[in-house]
Write a protein that holds these residues in place. Structure first.
Motif, short mmCIF file in Angstrom:
data_model
loop_
_atom_site.label_atom_id
_atom_site.label_comp_id
_atom_site.label_asym_id
_atom_site.label_seq_id
_atom_site.Cartn_x
_atom_site.Cartn_y
_atom_site.Cartn_z
N ALA A 99 15.89 21.44 -10.41
CA ALA A 99 16.39 20.78 -9.20
C ALA A 99 17.86 21.17 -8.99
CB ALA A 99 16.25 19.27 -9.32
N SER A 102 18.15 24.81 -7.73
CA SER A 102 17.81 24.99 -6.33
C SER A 102 18.85 24.32 -5.42
CB SER A 102 16.35 24.57 -6.13
OG SER A 102 16.20 23.55 -5.27
N ALA A 103 19.51 23.24 -5.89
CA ALA A 103 20.59 22.62 -5.11
C ALA A 103 21.79 23.57 -4.99
CB ALA A 103 21.01 21.30 -5.75
N SER A 106 20.84 25.99 -2.26
CA SER A 106 20.79 25.49 -0.88
C SER A 106 22.15 24.99 -0.40
CB SER A 106 19.73 24.39 -0.73
OG SER A 106 20.05 23.29 -1.54
N SER A 195 16.95 14.87 -4.58
CA SER A 195 15.76 15.09 -3.76
C SER A 195 14.84 16.09 -4.46
CB SER A 195 16.11 15.68 -2.38
OG SER A 195 17.12 14.93 -1.79
N GLY A 196 15.44 17.10 -5.05
CA GLY A 196 14.63 18.11 -5.77
C GLY A 196 13.99 17.53 -7.02
N ARG A 200 9.71 16.98 -8.19
CA ARG A 200 9.31 17.62 -9.47
C ARG A 200 8.89 16.57 -10.49
NH1 ARG A 200 13.34 20.92 -7.33
NH2 ARG A 200 12.80 23.13 -7.28
#
Ligand code: BTN
Length: 277
Positions: A99, A102-103, A106, A195-196, A200
């Motif tokens: 998570a 990926s944060a 993004s 959020s990620g 998961r």
């Protein structure tokens, strides 16, 4: 107030209870104490500064005040349906690490890769680490609570301006602001990380959910295919080639002793490939 926007944006997820403090000993230690007092799953604690930040294997975790995302979450994996098997506990660390990676992509446009078991790397330098600490159920068969903490280097002073106590770390670490060329919002990051984590973590009770997460982990692991030395918690060390991760997130090493080893915990050093011939 820091945290207001995060609370608003995370409404409706299990991580909406975000508390953001100026300074604390360790966010992991504080949430473990709250868990022992019966705090529910989903509490999130963020600190601008830790005075006794904890790293893996009894190490300390240091970061100049305001420079990093220092965040811990309280999970109760026995409450998932079905519950997370104890043997797959490492996937809690993996969920937060994925998570966070990926944060970073993004929010800051920086794509870290992962080093087994828990590091986020950029160009072989450490950008972040994850520490999971658990309280076992009285029968010792399940996780009553797990606190998973992330230390992510976000807006660090340039290496030449670092405070003396962390200056020696500069050659081996990375910070998002150094890679992105500008400051990065820790609040936006925490929202993206949580959020990620939400989706998961939610699937970890099912075997198919765990298999999916393990595939995502495999695709991000720079350790796979590398020659490694694994420092094992009790039995010395193991040298060989990292060939896979299991569905529980354990590292599979083809050892120089000719045997295949499944490693659940340990510290990995990436080695240069053995010379041919
Ligand atoms: C590692 O050694 O790589 C793991 C470091 C984890 C540090 C984070 S910072 C937030 C949370 N609170 C702590 O005391 N440690 C973790």
């Amino acid at each position: 107030m820091l945290g207001d926007r995060a609370r608003r944006l995370l409404e409706g997820t299990r991580f909406a209870d975000v508390r953001w403090v100026d300074s604390i000993g360790s966010t992991n230690a504080a949430l473990l104490a709250a868990a022992r007092d019966g705090a529910p799953e989903g509490q999130v604690l963020v600190a601008d500064e830790q005075t006794a930040g904890r790293g893996r294997l009894g190490r300390s975790w240091q970061a100049p005040a305001g420079s990093s995302l220092l965040v811990s979450v309280l999970l109760r994996p026995a409450e998932l349906t079905p519950p997370l098997p104890l043997a797959a506990a490492h996937l809690l660390t993996v969920s937060l690490a994925l998570a966070a990676a990926s944060a970073c992509e993004s929010v800051a446009g920086v794509q870290p890769l992962l080093k087994w078991p828990n590091d986020l790397l950029v160009d072989d330098r450490k950008l972040a680490g994850v520490l999971a600490e658990s309280i076992l159920a009285p029968d010792g068969e399940a996780l009553a609570a797990t606190v998973v903490g992330l230390g992510l280097n976000v807006n660090w002073p340039l290496p030449s301006a670092l405070p003396e106590e962390v200056r020696e770390l500069a050659p081996t670490l990375a910070a998002l602001s150094w890679m992105a060329g500008h400051e990065v919002s820790r609040e936006e990051l925490v929202v993206a990380v949580l959020s990620g984590l939400e989706h998961r973590y939610a699937v970890l009770g099912s075997e198919s959910g765990r298999a999916e997460l393990a595939s995502e982990y495999r695709a991000m692991l720079v350790t796979l295919g590398r020659r490694v030395r694994v420092e094992l918690p009790r039995d010395g060390e193991l040298v060989g080639q990292a060939v896979d991760v299991t569905v529980e997130g354990h590292l599979v090493v083809a050892g120089d002793d000719g045997r295949e080893h499944e490693v659940a915990a340990g510290d990995v050093v990436h080695l240069r490939d053995a010379p041919e011939g």
